[in-house]
Design an enzyme around this catalytic site. Structure first.
Site, PDB file in Angstrom:
ATOM      1  N   MET A  56     -20.259  84.768  82.922  1.00 38.66           N
ATOM      2  CA  MET A  56     -21.463  85.585  83.079  1.00 38.66           C
ATOM      3  C   MET A  56     -22.453  85.277  81.953  1.00 38.66           C
ATOM      4  SD  MET A  56     -20.347  89.110  84.814  1.00 38.66           S
ATOM      5  CE  MET A  56     -19.727  89.916  83.376  1.00 38.66           C
ATOM      6  N   HIS A  63     -15.563  80.942  75.727  1.00 38.02           N
ATOM      7  CA  HIS A  63     -15.965  80.223  76.946  1.00 38.02           C
ATOM      8  C   HIS A  63     -15.882  78.708  76.736  1.00 38.02           C
ATOM      9  CE1 HIS A  63     -18.514  84.024  77.363  1.00 38.02           C
ATOM     10  NE2 HIS A  63     -17.841  84.025  78.492  1.00 38.02           N
TER      11      HIS A  63
HETATM   12  P1  AMP Z   1     -17.144  86.410  81.121  1.00 39.86           P
HETATM   13  O1  AMP Z   1     -18.370  85.598  80.853  1.00 39.86           O
HETATM   14  O2  AMP Z   1     -16.904  87.480  80.125  1.00 39.86           O
HETATM   15  O3  AMP Z   1     -17.076  86.872  82.549  1.00 39.86           O
HETATM   16  O4  AMP Z   1     -15.915  85.423  80.935  1.00 39.86           O
HETATM   17  C1  AMP Z   1     -15.846  84.191  81.599  1.00 39.86           C
HETATM   18  C2  AMP Z   1     -14.485  83.584  81.349  1.00 39.86           C
HETATM   19  O5  AMP Z   1     -14.311  83.393  79.955  1.00 39.86           O
HETATM   20  C3  AMP Z   1     -13.333  84.479  81.835  1.00 39.86           C
HETATM   21  O6  AMP Z   1     -12.319  83.676  82.412  1.00 39.86           O
HETATM   22  C4  AMP Z   1     -12.861  85.104  80.542  1.00 39.86           C
HETATM   23  O7  AMP Z   1     -11.503  85.496  80.560  1.00 39.86           O
HETATM   24  C5  AMP Z   1     -13.085  83.971  79.551  1.00 39.86           C
HETATM   25  N1  AMP Z   1     -13.185  84.482  78.179  1.00 39.86           N
HETATM   26  C6  AMP Z   1     -13.979  85.482  77.735  1.00 39.86           C
HETATM   27  N2  AMP Z   1     -13.746  85.720  76.425  1.00 39.86           N
HETATM   28  C7  AMP Z   1     -12.783  84.849  76.049  1.00 39.86           C
HETATM   29  C8  AMP Z   1     -12.096  84.605  74.818  1.00 39.86           C
HETATM   30  N3  AMP Z   1     -12.342  85.317  73.715  1.00 39.86           N
HETATM   31  N4  AMP Z   1     -11.152  83.624  74.788  1.00 39.86           N
HETATM   32  C9  AMP Z   1     -10.872  82.907  75.914  1.00 39.86           C
HETATM   33  N5  AMP Z   1     -11.483  83.088  77.090  1.00 39.86           N
HETATM   34  C10 AMP Z   1     -12.416  84.050  77.175  1.00 39.86           C
END
Ligand code: AMP
Length: 308
Positions: A56, A63
């Site tokens: 997102m 990420h």
């Molecule tokens: P989001 O943008 O928050 O929807 O996350 C996108 C992807 O990044 C999802 O698969 C999350 O689980 C992963 N993600 C978010 N924060 C982290 C983190 N600190 N470490 C590893 N992966 C992450």
């Protein structure tokens, strides 16, 4: 400007200063399903395998670590940035969600991501079309995040299904940080026999233990300072598993977090396969502690595998 830096243009005419090494392969940016699908099918026809990292935006090292994992598995890594309205149960949360597209593009570019899909909602849900993939989750979507954010997982599965339909990747890379999210996506992939192989990247943390999150940038300084308590409470649960009753560990860990001024919504020790609460640690071979708490106006989640 340093001698090694070159101004480059991507196909959408965004300009970046970058090093010569980066200049070799600018990230391609797509805003429509049609152009993105054309690109992907050309890549596939040239023999490339595709890894997909849905996000997102407001990207951070967590990420980017997933992009790197994608690069280890596939020859073409694509990322999407789409703040999916259907998974926000509170309009204010959707409005407040951080958006930093220029920084995101620069980060992806430096990580070696090949392409970025940045659609508007109309591309993902043409004519407002909503649909629900038919998956039997046996209540795994109703606990924890599902309980406190009603409708969140319906929206999440809807968008992941749609993005997989568009991208049809060989590998889908997601983060351990969103344990319940990737578990449900895994159930969907296996039940619907989708092509993608799900790969999970470990949670990336700040040096003090706070799990990296796009929402961290909205934390007030006082909460940011105390936020490592969340990871400490998870580690406490790991240390106490098998020594204290599960319910007691949960209440003590919640109290640790609340004592620092956070408001714990849940601290739950669950079966890592079914996501359902456990009565005792020996009821499951994979045990995970999951937490959600409010730091003022900002909601944070984290989790830790307690066993194995
Ligand atoms: P989001 O943008 O928050 O929807 O996350 C996108 C992807 O990044 C999802 O698969 C999350 O689980 C992963 N993600 C978010 N924060 C982290 C983190 N600190 N470490 C590893 N992966 C992450």
């Amino acid at each position: 400007m340093e001698a090694s830096k070159i101004l480059i243009a991507t196909d959408t005419l965004k300009f970046y200063y970058c090093t010569k090494r980066e200049y070799l392969r600018p990230v391609k940016i797509f805003r429509t399903v049609q152009t993105f699908e054309q690109y992907l099918s050309a890549e596939r026809n040239s023999g490339h395998t595709i890894a997909f990292v849905p996000t997102m935006g407001a990207l951070h090292e967590g990420h980017i670590s997933l992009i790197r994992i994608g690069l280890e598995h596939a020859t073409c890594v694509v990322c999407s940035i789409f703040v999916n309205p259907t998974q926000f149960n509170q309009p204010e949360d959707l409005k407040q969600y951080p958006r930093t597209p220029d920084e995101d593009i620069a980060l992806l570019f430096r990580a070696g991501c090949h392409a970025l899909f940045m659609p508007e909602a109309e591309e993902i849900y043409p004519g407002g079309r909503k649909f629900q993939p038919e998956v039997e989750l046996n209540g795994a979507d109703k606990v924890m995040e599902g309980h406190f954010r009603p409708g969140h997982f319906d929206g999440m599965l809807m968008v992941v299904y749609r993005l997989l339909e568009i991208t049809n990747p060989d590998f889908l890379v997601m983060g351990q940080k969103d344990f319940q999210q990737y578990s449900l996506v895994g159930m969907m992939i296996s039940q619907l026999r989708l092509n993608a192989r799900l790969i999970i990247g470990p949670t990336r943390r700040e040096p003090d233990g706070l799990a990296m999150s796009s929402r961290n940038r909205r934390l007030e300084a006082s909460f940011r300072k105390k936020a490592p308590i969340i990871y400490q409470a998870l580690q406490y649960a790991r240390a106490r598993l098998g020594q204290l009753p599960v319910r007691k560990i949960e209440s003590e860990a919640s109290a640790m977090i609340d004592q620092e001024g956070f408001r714990t919504e849940y601290f739950q020790i669950v079966d890592g396969q079914t996501l359902l609460p456990l009565e005792s640690a020996d009821q499951a071979s994979h045990v995970v502690a999951c937490v959600a708490c409010w730091a003022g106006e900002v909601r944070l989640i984290d989790n830790l595998s307690l066993k194995p």
